[in-house]
Design a protein around this motif. Sequence first.
Motif, PDB file in Angstrom:
ATOM      1  N   PHE B  18      53.739   0.236  23.624  1.00  0.00           N
ATOM      2  CA  PHE B  18      52.304   0.337  23.888  1.00  0.00           C
ATOM      3  C   PHE B  18      51.669   1.235  22.828  1.00  0.00           C
ATOM      4  O   PHE B  18      52.355   2.025  22.176  1.00  0.00           O
ATOM      5  CB  PHE B  18      52.048   0.987  25.254  1.00  0.00           C
ATOM      6  N   VAL B  19      50.372   1.109  22.693  1.00  0.00           N
ATOM      7  CA  VAL B  19      49.610   2.159  22.006  1.00  0.00           C
ATOM      8  C   VAL B  19      49.124   3.094  23.105  1.00  0.00           C
ATOM      9  O   VAL B  19      48.385   2.670  23.998  1.00  0.00           O
ATOM     10  CB  VAL B  19      48.433   1.567  21.213  1.00  0.00           C
ATOM     11  N   CYS B  20      49.574   4.321  23.058  1.00  0.00           N
ATOM     12  CA  CYS B  20      49.247   5.283  24.120  1.00  0.00           C
ATOM     13  C   CYS B  20      48.084   6.156  23.658  1.00  0.00           C
ATOM     14  O   CYS B  20      48.153   6.772  22.589  1.00  0.00           O
ATOM     15  CB  CYS B  20      50.471   6.130  24.452  1.00  0.00           C
ATOM     16  N   ILE B  21      47.051   6.163  24.459  1.00  0.00           N
ATOM     17  CA  ILE B  21      45.848   6.937  24.113  1.00  0.00           C
ATOM     18  C   ILE B  21      45.626   7.947  25.229  1.00  0.00           C
ATOM     19  O   ILE B  21      45.516   7.576  26.388  1.00  0.00           O
ATOM     20  CB  ILE B  21      44.611   6.023  23.983  1.00  0.00           C
TER      21      ILE B  21
END
Lengths: 85, 272
Positions: B18-21
């Motif tokens: 995932f792209v974790c923000i």
Amino acid sequence: MAKLGMRRHDAAAHRAHRVLRVVGGLLALGWWSTGQAAGPPRQTPNAKIAWHGTWTGGLAAAQRMGKPIMLVSAAPQCHSVPGVW
Amino acid sequence: MDRSFLSDKDVIAASRNFVCIRLATYENAEENRVLSGIFAPGGNLQNTVFALLAPNGTTPLVRAGRSPVWAFGGVRGPGINAQPAESIKRMAETMQSIALRYPGKGPGATGALPYLADLRLALNVAAADRQPLVVVYAPDRAQRRRMERELSKVVWSEPLVGQAQYVAAHTAGEFKAVRGFETRSGFIVIQPGIFGLSGQVIHAIDADSKAPELRDMLAGALGRHVPSQLTYNQHRQAGVRAGARWQSRTPNTDRGGPRRGGPRGRRRRPRR
């Protein structure tokens, strides 16, 4: 005659050895590529989530890579005391 | 922050796809607007927000809420740090399943650096995460770009991935709360103060360092960070005694949160 027979035997053994080497190589390659592609990535014992710290930076990365987003937000303070989520 | 979900090894492993923000609520009006579009019951942006989204940043993939509990079940309020194993497992499995639907376009490394907005906020976030802070400091934009190129080659892989917070700085004035800073371009590794209002330089790495040596030097410097061992309540009590206060950049609209200038309510951990 005996010499010719010996030469044939050597050639057959050489061919068999080559086949074994090729098959062994392919098996090793298969094992290696499976190890590279499958399963979760190896982690260090203190693995942590790697966070993007801004919406614009994270969204741009997600759109560029086509990956889903895990979004978390919290105020980095509690009752105005900072340094805690 | 709900530690038990986000510190689980299977969730962390799944997060790599995932792209974790992770945003700081009430610190940026535009980000507040984005968060409000995802979860804001009654139009009020809550202190905490959790969502899994498609790469477009708008399509929810699970039920959004204040925490993973809203999507995967578990304990709200006191006890949030001891979530049921089945809830955590559900989160990890859901993330793995979503990752199969969105395999991404390329290799895992993103190239982009996981920057925070500014040094003031970065010190606070690093303290809250109990992690060191790395500042990419260079007044010259071209030099900063060169440094960022090298850093981006190593920041998403072991041993650095997830082990520090990052921010860029281009003026020495931004370091006014940091002790031990010498005005020289470089990768400045900082130990944040307990309350994230100050910091101490642990190590300064040469601005011209190339990726392999940068990785090794950063790993060594990050290992010198000493995280706070205070519990949540100890931290809050120590902060009150020390007069450590944080002023969010935008108003807190969480009805469960502190009211600026209003009556002092009962002190308890905010609901998640």
